[in-house]
Scaffold this motif. Structure first.
Motif, PDB file in Angstrom:
ATOM      1  N   UNK A 160       0.833  -1.207   0.000  1.00  0.00           N
ATOM      2  CA  UNK A 160       0.000   0.000   0.000  1.00  0.00           C
ATOM      3  C   UNK A 160       0.863   1.252   0.000  1.00  0.00           C
ATOM      4  N   UNK A 161       1.960   1.259   0.758  1.00  0.00           N
ATOM      5  CA  UNK A 161       2.856   2.415   0.800  1.00  0.00           C
ATOM      6  C   UNK A 161       3.508   2.655  -0.557  1.00  0.00           C
ATOM      7  N   UNK A 162       3.928   1.548  -1.249  1.00  0.00           N
ATOM      8  CA  UNK A 162       4.530   1.711  -2.574  1.00  0.00           C
ATOM      9  C   UNK A 162       3.519   2.264  -3.577  1.00  0.00           C
ATOM     10  N   UNK A 163       2.268   1.803  -3.459  1.00  0.00           N
ATOM     11  CA  UNK A 163       1.221   2.292  -4.357  1.00  0.00           C
ATOM     12  C   UNK A 163       0.956   3.779  -4.142  1.00  0.00           C
ATOM     13  N   UNK A 164       0.890   4.193  -2.891  1.00  0.00           N
ATOM     14  CA  UNK A 164       0.670   5.608  -2.587  1.00  0.00           C
ATOM     15  C   UNK A 164       1.825   6.470  -3.098  1.00  0.00           C
ATOM     16  N   UNK A 165       3.057   6.000  -2.902  1.00  0.00           N
ATOM     17  CA  UNK A 165       4.222   6.751  -3.375  1.00  0.00           C
ATOM     18  C   UNK A 165       4.211   6.890  -4.892  1.00  0.00           C
ATOM     19  N   UNK A 166       3.796   5.815  -5.574  1.00  0.00           N
ATOM     20  CA  UNK A 166       3.745   5.854  -7.033  1.00  0.00           C
ATOM     21  C   UNK A 166       2.708   6.863  -7.519  1.00  0.00           C
ATOM     22  N   UNK A 167       1.535   6.860  -6.911  1.00  0.00           N
ATOM     23  CA  UNK A 167       0.471   7.778  -7.312  1.00  0.00           C
ATOM     24  C   UNK A 167       0.850   9.227  -7.002  1.00  0.00           C
TER      25      UNK A 167
END
Length: 603
Positions: free
Chosen positions: A512-519
């Motif tokens: 979830x943290x990687x997804x948020x950083x990507x967005x």
């Protein structure tokens, strides 16, 4: 909760500074959210004696010679129509600060600094002040509401600071009261805590009164719903004289945000703030059937409240009725048909304990909140109910606005107002705290908090004050002990079975943290919305009637209809966010939200 220092001093000898008291309260579990001097914006305003006063021809101005004692004698131009030689008025010296007023001389528009000036060619060294310019209302000081100069007492010392004279040297405490301490939602309740922390005696308000031989023959009180009204007390007062309350009462009410109305109504409001017990006064001439009946309302039953609004009630609401009709919406507001009027000459005082959940639901359902409902929602104890009735009768007698009759009815479910007993092991208390509090210190703390204490073989036998409904077990006693003994004396230690473990994120959290950083990396902003939405949101999405998103879980007691369903999709909240941004001119942007949806187990 607002608490003036001067009012708290009525019940406990406070011999420390307001700032020191703030720290003491914090150390015992009461956060002071704000501490302000009442006249913080008023400086260098003294008592001035106008020795000469001459009209300036062709103007509304007067040229005055003002004696300010040790500060000197000054020439001041004044436009007020009540200025005259021999009068004493608040005088703002050069360099003083007062409130700036609008053209209506009633509206405050900030703070201004007084300087040397020239009016119509005449030099002026200061300013004579009105009540508004000093932030004083008519209720805080007699004459302050007049659109002219504030007249000071003839015996006021020339050159003295006006703050003590006008009560502007007082301090206001805004104290955060936690949900488990409704007994502290009053000036006297906080005073009890201050007395404990300062190791002082608390002075109980005078509850004495004398009953006359007058009575209301045949008067009856009945309670049909004891589950939501465990105690209802009524007392009859005759020879009532409606008029203004004394200046000291009006001032105290003004400091806590209540406008004075009349002596009888002011007494009920005063007790609400002083003791935390809502009260009501009925005009007896409007009570039909010589009776009071407390019951659940009938579905569709109507009442017009004191603010002239008609309400339609249900069986979930509680009403106070006479022998014919409802005269009050219990715990929320009195009825217009039984209000105190200038012609009122007999009064029936009411003090009651109502179930807090019933009052909370009623207040929300009818869309009406009052000082009484706000207090009942937090909880009222029966000790305060009995005490408040005695206090109201004392004040009626003290102020000379009525004679206490012998007619008094108290309907209750048998609950005592006497202290209740509890036995607590000192070892268990110390086990909760993790330290060894000396037995003598523990006894001293509890006695300071008005507990009656006996110590035998490591066991405390306690008589708990009836107003302390929150104390149920040894854990509560441990809390009482440590907040007075001192949290700073607690030594940080590991629990016996504690182990040091390595922290970290699990796979889901890392993903979830990687997804948020990507967005966020591509310029998107994260949204976090409420977990509930409106039924109309589903219609806006144009979902078919059989869509799984329409099987939303309805909240039993929603804040509003717009927030009445647990969300089954994130789309509705996201679209509403886009709409709000466009309305504010934000026409471009990228948004995302990661969150849970809530689906019923059986679809």
């Amino acid at each position: 909760m607002l608490a003036p220092l001067s009012w708290m001093k009525e019940y406990v000898d406070i011999d420390i500074t307001p700032q020191e008291l703030e720290k003491k309260l914090f150390s015992s579990g009461f956060e002071v959210e704000a501490l302000e001097e009442v006249g913080k914006d008023i400086t260098n305003v003294v008592v001035g004696l106008v020795e000469t006063c001459e009209a300036i021809e062709g103007t509304h101005l007067h040229l005055c010679t003002v004696n300010c004692g040790e500060h000197g004698t000054f020439q001041i131009c004044c436009g007020a129509n009540n200025v005259q030689a021999g009068g004493k008025y608040p005088t703002a010296l050069v360099g003083a600060t007062v409130y700036a007023t609008a053209k209506d001389h009633k509206t405050v528009e900030g703070v201004m600094k007084i300087g040397k000036g020239k009016l119509r060619g005449y030099e002026s060294f200061g300013m004579l002040c009105s009540g508004v310019e000093l932030g004083v209302s008519e209720n805080m000081y007699p004459g302050a509401g007049y659109n002219g100069l504030l007249v000071l007492p003839e015996d006021a010392e020339i050159g003295a600071d006006v703050k003590p004279i006008l009560g502007l040297d007082d301090w206001m405490f805004d104290i955060a009261i936690t949900a488990n301490r409704p007994d502290c939602q009053s000036i006297f309740g906080i005073a009890r805590e201050i007395a404990a922390v300062l190791e002082k005696e608390v002075k109980t308000p005078d509850l004495s009164y004398t009953e006359s031989d007058a009575e209301l023959a045949g008067f009856k009180v009945s309670v049909d719903c004891p589950d939501i009204c465990p105690r209802y007390s009524a007392h009859y007062v005759t020879d009532v004289k409606i008029g203004e309350s004394p200046a000291w009462m009006k001032r105290r009410l003004a400091l806590v945000g209540i406008e004075a109305i009349s002596n009888v109504v002011d007494i009920t409001n005063y007790i609400l703030k002083e003791l935390g017990q809502p009260m009501h006064a009925f005009d007896c001439s409007t009570i039909e059937g010589n009776a009071i009946n407390v019951r659940r309302a009938a579905d569709g039953e109507k009442i017009v409240t004191l603010d002239e609004q008609e309400l339609t009630l249900t069986r979930e609401n509680m009403v106070i009725c006479d022998g014919v009709k409802p005269v009050a919406l219990a715990g929320v507001m009195g009825g217009l048909n039984s209000e105190i009027r200038e012609t009122t000459n007999t009064v029936l005082f009411e003090a009651a304990k109502f179930a807090r959940d019933n009052i909370r639901k009623t207040s929300r359902a009818v869309g009406k909140r009052s000082d009484s409902s706000a207090r009942y929602e937090k909880g009222v104890d029966e000790y305060a109910t009995v005490m408040a009735m005695k206090r109201a009768l004392h004040l009626m007698e003290e102020l000379g606005c009525g004679k206490v009759a012998r007619t008094h009815v108290d309907v209750n479910t048998g609950n005592s107002v006497e202290p209740r007993e509890m036995s607590v092991s000192i070892a268990k208390v110390n086990a909760v705290l993790g330290i060894e509090v000396p037995e003598a210190d523990m006894v001293e703390v509890l006695e300071a908090l008005q507990f009656e204490v006996e110590l035998n073989d490591g066991v405390l036998t306690l008589a708990i004050p009836r107003y302390r409904d929150d104390v149920e077990g040894y854990q509560d006693i441990a809390e009482e002990v440590i907040r007075e003994y001192g949290y700073d004396k607690v030594i940080p230690t590991f629990l016996d079975a504690a182990q040091v473990t390595n922290g970290g994120l699990n796979l889901q959290q890392k993903t979830e943290a990687r997804l948020k950083n990507a967005l966020c990396g591509v310029g998107a902003y994260e949204c976090i919305h409420y977990s509930f939405f409106s039924p109309s949101d589903l219609d806006l999405l144009r979902l078919p009637e059989d869509a799984v998103e329409r099987t939303a879980i309805r909240i039993m007691n929603p804040i509003s209809e717009e927030l009445s369903l647990m969300r089954t999709t994130l789309a509705a909240s996201m679209i509403n966010a886009v709409v709000r941004n466009q309305k504010k001119g934000n026409l471009e942007g990228r948004l995302f939200e990661i969150g849970n949806v809530f689906m019923p187990k059986s679809l």
